[in-house]
Scaffold this motif. Structure first.
Motif, PDB file in Angstrom:
ATOM      1  N   LEU A   1    -141.176   9.530 -30.097  1.00  0.00           N
ATOM      2  CA  LEU A   1    -142.585   9.138 -30.030  1.00  0.00           C
ATOM      3  C   LEU A   1    -142.758   7.625 -29.870  1.00  0.00           C
ATOM      4  O   LEU A   1    -143.840   7.103 -30.105  1.00  0.00           O
ATOM      5  N   ARG A   2    -141.684   6.956 -29.457  1.00  0.00           N
ATOM      6  CA  ARG A   2    -141.771   5.500 -29.299  1.00  0.00           C
ATOM      7  C   ARG A   2    -142.815   5.126 -28.239  1.00  0.00           C
ATOM      8  O   ARG A   2    -143.609   4.205 -28.421  1.00  0.00           O
ATOM      9  N   THR A   3    -142.836   5.862 -27.137  1.00  0.00           N
ATOM     10  CA  THR A   3    -143.824   5.594 -26.086  1.00  0.00           C
ATOM     11  C   THR A   3    -145.231   5.840 -26.598  1.00  0.00           C
ATOM     12  O   THR A   3    -146.153   5.055 -26.341  1.00  0.00           O
ATOM     13  N   ALA A   4    -145.411   6.939 -27.339  1.00  0.00           N
ATOM     14  CA  ALA A   4    -146.733   7.258 -27.881  1.00  0.00           C
ATOM     15  C   ALA A   4    -147.205   6.171 -28.848  1.00  0.00           C
ATOM     16  O   ALA A   4    -148.394   5.805 -28.865  1.00  0.00           O
ATOM     17  N   LYS A   5    -146.289   5.650 -29.659  1.00  0.00           N
ATOM     18  CA  LYS A   5    -146.658   4.598 -30.603  1.00  0.00           C
ATOM     19  C   LYS A   5    -147.106   3.345 -29.859  1.00  0.00           C
ATOM     20  O   LYS A   5    -148.122   2.718 -30.222  1.00  0.00           O
ATOM     21  N   ASN A   6    -146.362   2.964 -28.813  1.00  0.00           N
ATOM     22  CA  ASN A   6    -146.753   1.793 -28.029  1.00  0.00           C
ATOM     23  C   ASN A   6    -148.130   1.981 -27.388  1.00  0.00           C
ATOM     24  O   ASN A   6    -148.932   1.043 -27.326  1.00  0.00           O
ATOM     25  N   ILE A   7    -148.390   3.187 -26.933  1.00  0.00           N
ATOM     26  CA  ILE A   7    -149.685   3.468 -26.303  1.00  0.00           C
ATOM     27  C   ILE A   7    -150.811   3.366 -27.324  1.00  0.00           C
ATOM     28  O   ILE A   7    -151.847   2.719 -27.075  1.00  0.00           O
ATOM     29  N   ALA A   8    -150.622   4.019 -28.468  1.00  0.00           N
ATOM     30  CA  ALA A   8    -151.662   3.984 -29.509  1.00  0.00           C
ATOM     31  C   ALA A   8    -151.969   2.548 -29.926  1.00  0.00           C
ATOM     32  O   ALA A   8    -153.128   2.185 -30.165  1.00  0.00           O
ATOM     33  N   LEU A   9    -150.940   1.719 -29.982  1.00  0.00           N
ATOM     34  CA  LEU A   9    -151.099   0.351 -30.471  1.00  0.00           C
ATOM     35  C   LEU A   9    -151.681  -0.597 -29.424  1.00  0.00           C
ATOM     36  O   LEU A   9    -152.412  -1.532 -29.765  1.00  0.00           O
ATOM     37  N   THR A  10    -151.406  -0.347 -28.132  1.00  0.00           N
ATOM     38  CA  THR A  10    -151.706  -1.388 -27.129  1.00  0.00           C
ATOM     39  C   THR A  10    -152.645  -0.949 -26.004  1.00  0.00           C
ATOM     40  O   THR A  10    -152.877  -1.736 -25.075  1.00  0.00           O
ATOM     41  N   HIS A  11    -153.216   0.242 -26.053  1.00  0.00           N
ATOM     42  CA  HIS A  11    -154.017   0.683 -24.905  1.00  0.00           C
ATOM     43  C   HIS A  11    -155.381  -0.020 -24.824  1.00  0.00           C
ATOM     44  O   HIS A  11    -156.125   0.176 -23.857  1.00  0.00           O
ATOM     45  N   HIS A  12    -155.728  -0.857 -25.832  1.00  0.00           N
ATOM     46  CA  HIS A  12    -156.937  -1.679 -25.747  1.00  0.00           C
ATOM     47  C   HIS A  12    -156.613  -3.159 -25.532  1.00  0.00           C
ATOM     48  O   HIS A  12    -157.513  -4.002 -25.566  1.00  0.00           O
ATOM     49  N   GLU A  13    -155.341  -3.478 -25.325  1.00  0.00           N
ATOM     50  CA  GLU A  13    -154.984  -4.859 -24.971  1.00  0.00           C
ATOM     51  C   GLU A  13    -155.389  -5.117 -23.516  1.00  0.00           C
ATOM     52  O   GLU A  13    -155.411  -4.197 -22.689  1.00  0.00           O
ATOM     53  N   CYS A  14    -155.714  -6.357 -23.199  1.00  0.00           N
ATOM     54  CA  CYS A  14    -156.144  -6.734 -21.849  1.00  0.00           C
ATOM     55  C   CYS A  14    -155.167  -7.736 -21.247  1.00  0.00           C
ATOM     56  O   CYS A  14    -154.622  -8.601 -21.948  1.00  0.00           O
ATOM     57  N   TRP A  15    -154.980  -7.635 -19.949  1.00  0.00           N
ATOM     58  CA  TRP A  15    -154.041  -8.506 -19.247  1.00  0.00           C
ATOM     59  C   TRP A  15    -154.359  -9.984 -19.460  1.00  0.00           C
ATOM     60  O   TRP A  15    -153.475 -10.822 -19.552  1.00  0.00           O
ATOM     61  N   ASP A  16    -155.666 -10.294 -19.566  1.00  0.00           N
ATOM     62  CA  ASP A  16    -156.071 -11.700 -19.730  1.00  0.00           C
ATOM     63  C   ASP A  16    -156.108 -12.150 -21.184  1.00  0.00           C
ATOM     64  O   ASP A  16    -156.535 -13.273 -21.491  1.00  0.00           O
TER      65      ASP A  16
ATOM     66  N   ILE B   1    -166.606  -4.784 -18.375  1.00  0.00           N
ATOM     67  CA  ILE B   1    -165.277  -4.499 -17.826  1.00  0.00           C
ATOM     68  C   ILE B   1    -165.022  -5.449 -16.665  1.00  0.00           C
ATOM     69  O   ILE B   1    -165.881  -5.623 -15.791  1.00  0.00           O
ATOM     70  N   ARG B   2    -163.829  -6.056 -16.645  1.00  0.00           N
ATOM     71  CA  ARG B   2    -163.458  -6.967 -15.574  1.00  0.00           C
ATOM     72  C   ARG B   2    -162.075  -6.582 -15.033  1.00  0.00           C
ATOM     73  O   ARG B   2    -161.215  -6.111 -15.800  1.00  0.00           O
ATOM     74  N   PRO B   3    -161.813  -6.787 -13.744  1.00  0.00           N
ATOM     75  CA  PRO B   3    -160.481  -6.495 -13.197  1.00  0.00           C
ATOM     76  C   PRO B   3    -159.374  -7.243 -13.929  1.00  0.00           C
ATOM     77  O   PRO B   3    -158.239  -6.752 -14.009  1.00  0.00           O
ATOM     78  N   ALA B   4    -159.686  -8.429 -14.489  1.00  0.00           N
ATOM     79  CA  ALA B   4    -158.675  -9.218 -15.201  1.00  0.00           C
ATOM     80  C   ALA B   4    -158.194  -8.533 -16.474  1.00  0.00           C
ATOM     81  O   ALA B   4    -157.210  -8.972 -17.081  1.00  0.00           O
ATOM     82  N   HIS B   5    -158.880  -7.448 -16.875  1.00  0.00           N
ATOM     83  CA  HIS B   5    -158.441  -6.715 -18.072  1.00  0.00           C
ATOM     84  C   HIS B   5    -157.187  -5.874 -17.802  1.00  0.00           C
ATOM     85  O   HIS B   5    -156.499  -5.479 -18.740  1.00  0.00           O
ATOM     86  N   PHE B   6    -156.903  -5.589 -16.532  1.00  0.00           N
ATOM     87  CA  PHE B   6    -155.907  -4.569 -16.208  1.00  0.00           C
ATOM     88  C   PHE B   6    -154.627  -5.156 -15.614  1.00  0.00           C
ATOM     89  O   PHE B   6    -154.636  -6.217 -14.970  1.00  0.00           O
ATOM     90  N   HIS B   7    -153.545  -4.436 -15.827  1.00  0.00           N
ATOM     91  CA  HIS B   7    -152.255  -4.767 -15.205  1.00  0.00           C
ATOM     92  C   HIS B   7    -152.458  -4.766 -13.687  1.00  0.00           C
ATOM     93  O   HIS B   7    -152.902  -3.774 -13.113  1.00  0.00           O
ATOM     94  N   PRO B   8    -152.126  -5.871 -12.998  1.00  0.00           N
ATOM     95  CA  PRO B   8    -152.423  -5.966 -11.558  1.00  0.00           C
ATOM     96  C   PRO B   8    -151.833  -4.824 -10.723  1.00  0.00           C
ATOM     97  O   PRO B   8    -152.513  -4.279  -9.845  1.00  0.00           O
ATOM     98  N   ALA B   9    -150.580  -4.474 -10.980  1.00  0.00           N
ATOM     99  CA  ALA B   9    -149.950  -3.399 -10.193  1.00  0.00           C
ATOM    100  C   ALA B   9    -150.615  -2.061 -10.476  1.00  0.00           C
ATOM    101  O   ALA B   9    -150.847  -1.253  -9.566  1.00  0.00           O
TER     102      ALA B   9
END
Length: 447
Positions: A345-360, A419-427
């Motif tokens: 569940l390492r991937t799930a933990k990373n998702i739960a913790l960081t899915h509201h982080e923004c690229w900027d 919401i701004r495009p700068a919030h998201f991973h460019p790729a």
């Protein structure tokens, strides 16, 4: 002439023994040495010559046996390395492993006497019968000439069972005729292979591995070599099956947990969509299959921490106060704590913790920026924002697919959520723009 004879002898595996006169000069002996294996000088005593030749032939057989054993060991090590290097129990392909085994066992050219002409893998069907795959050398490699051929578990298979591991049989071993030997095999084998002159075989669990028609009499060494090649793959297939069974149970539990903690009130449709959004995006980014698979069952746990957030707060129709928003943001940390430290569940933990982080760096809970945000979290962020825009809540309307894409790709919002495009991973954002139609299809397809 001697050189020409020697070259022919090398191709056929023949040794050259020269009878020379006793008075031959040493220089001539040295000149012939590269092409001659041994010398006998005249006068030649019959008994001495016979003993000398027998010893030479015995040495030759030992050399051939050593070479065969060395080649066999290299083949075994190559197969074992191939199996273990690429062994991934959750995606293990037993059929491909079986095809690889056949490639390594069957003779690769006409005139090859060391390897068998045909190879068969037979599995018991639970009702005194067998289901078999049969291989032989084709025009462009090893071909499967019989697939899932059914046959009874005839006398020869009981012999393999009785031998406890490995056996070898030549039709002439017990003084019987070739016709008598054929009677030990089911007719289904003859229809596919033809006349059988010899065989080696081994058994692992409920699976038989049988090689037919070597170009020479078979020995115990041949059956042990077959066993050495076959058993590692068979063992790994059993391990993979057990792991896959456990994985299925694990995925059912993950899905149950995700649906039980889903705050959307749509019978789990949101969490199932999250899996499919994340899978589509990761596959289109050409990420490794193992990463995509983990992402496709882990995304649904992104909001598991909301089980500790009061529903009235999550569905409040007005703007949240700073204190209330701080409480909601804690669901990321709470989710990571719930999921824990299991490697699965390492991937799930990373998702739960960081899915509201923004690229900027404007996200939460840690304000991470750029590549410091785990890729799985960055991918799920795109999926989560899209699904949130498409879904109606008490505090916001639902948006059409085109409007949701415009907001993500160009920026926008409703005043409560900017919401701004700068919030998201460019790729991830670029790929989303190319495959957004898949997101729309997923949104409408989910139950």
């Amino acid at each position: 002439m001697l050189r020409s004879i020697s070259e022919s002898a090398v191709r056929t595996g023949t040794s050259i023994h020269l009878i020379v006169p006793a008075e031959i000069k040493p220089g001539m002996i040295r000149a012939m040495r590269p092409w001659v294996h041994d010398y006998l000088s005249t006068p030649v005593l019959r008994e001495a010559a016979s003993a000398r030749i027998k010893n030479i032939l015995h040495v030759r057989r030992l050399e051939q046996a050593a070479e065969s054993s060395s080649n066999g060991m290299l083949t075994w090590l190559a197969r074992l390395e191939n199996l273990t290097r690429y062994f991934e129990p959750l995606s293990y392909d037993a059929s491909r492993s079986q095809d690889d085994l056949a490639q390594r066992i069957i003779r690769s050219r006409s005139g090859d006497r060391e390897n068998p002409a045909c190879f068969m893998v037979a599995r018991t069907d639970g009702a005194a019968g067998l289901v078999c795959d049969i291989y032989t050398q084709g025009s462009s490699g090893v071909d499967r000439i019989g697939s899932e051929v059914t046959m009874p578990e005839a006398a020869i298979f009981y012999l393999i069972k009785a031998e406890e591991g490995a056996t070898h049989v030549n039709y002439s071993d017990r003084g019987g005729s070739l016709a008598d030997f054929q009677a030990q095999f089911p007719p289904e084998i003859h229809q596919t292979i033809g006349t059988i002159r010899n065989m080696t075989a081994c058994r692992h669990g409920e699976v038989y591995f049988v090689a037919f028609n070597y170009g020479r009499p078979v020995t115990a060494q041949d059956s042990l070599f077959l066993k050495g090649l076959a058993l590692p793959g068979s063992f790994l297939a059993v391990v993979a099956g057990d792991v896959q069974d456990m994985s299925k149970s694990f995925l059912v539990m993950v899905k149950t947990l995700a649906m039980a903690t889903d705050s959307a009130g749509d019978n789990g449709a949101h969490v199932l969509r999250m899996n499919e959004y994340a899978r589509a995006l990761a596959e289109s980014m050409d990420l490794p299959e193992r990463f995509v698979k983990a992402l496709s069952y882990s995304a649904q746990l992104h909001d598991v921490g909301k089980i500790y957030i009061h529903p009235d707060l999550l569905e409040k129709p007005l703007r949240l106060t700073h204190h209330e928003f701080d409480l909601v943001k804690k669901h990321t940390l709470l989710g990571a704590n719930i999921i824990g430290d299991s490697p699965l569940l390492r991937t799930a933990k990373n998702i739960a913790l960081t899915h509201h982080e923004c690229w900027d760096g404007s996200g939460y809970p840690a304000g991470l920026t750029g590549d410091s945000i785990p890729l799985e979290g960055a991918i799920v962020k795109v999926a989560d924002v899209y699904d949130a825009l498409r879904t109606m809540h008490t505090y916001k309307p639902s948006y059409s697919h085109n409007d949701a894409c415009r907001i993500i790709l160009e920026g926008g919002g409703d005043g409560l959520h900017e919401i701004r495009p700068a919030h998201f991973h460019p790729a991830a954002l670029q790929i989303f723009g190319k495959i957004s139609h898949q997101f729309d299809a997923i949104y409408h397809a989910a139950p």
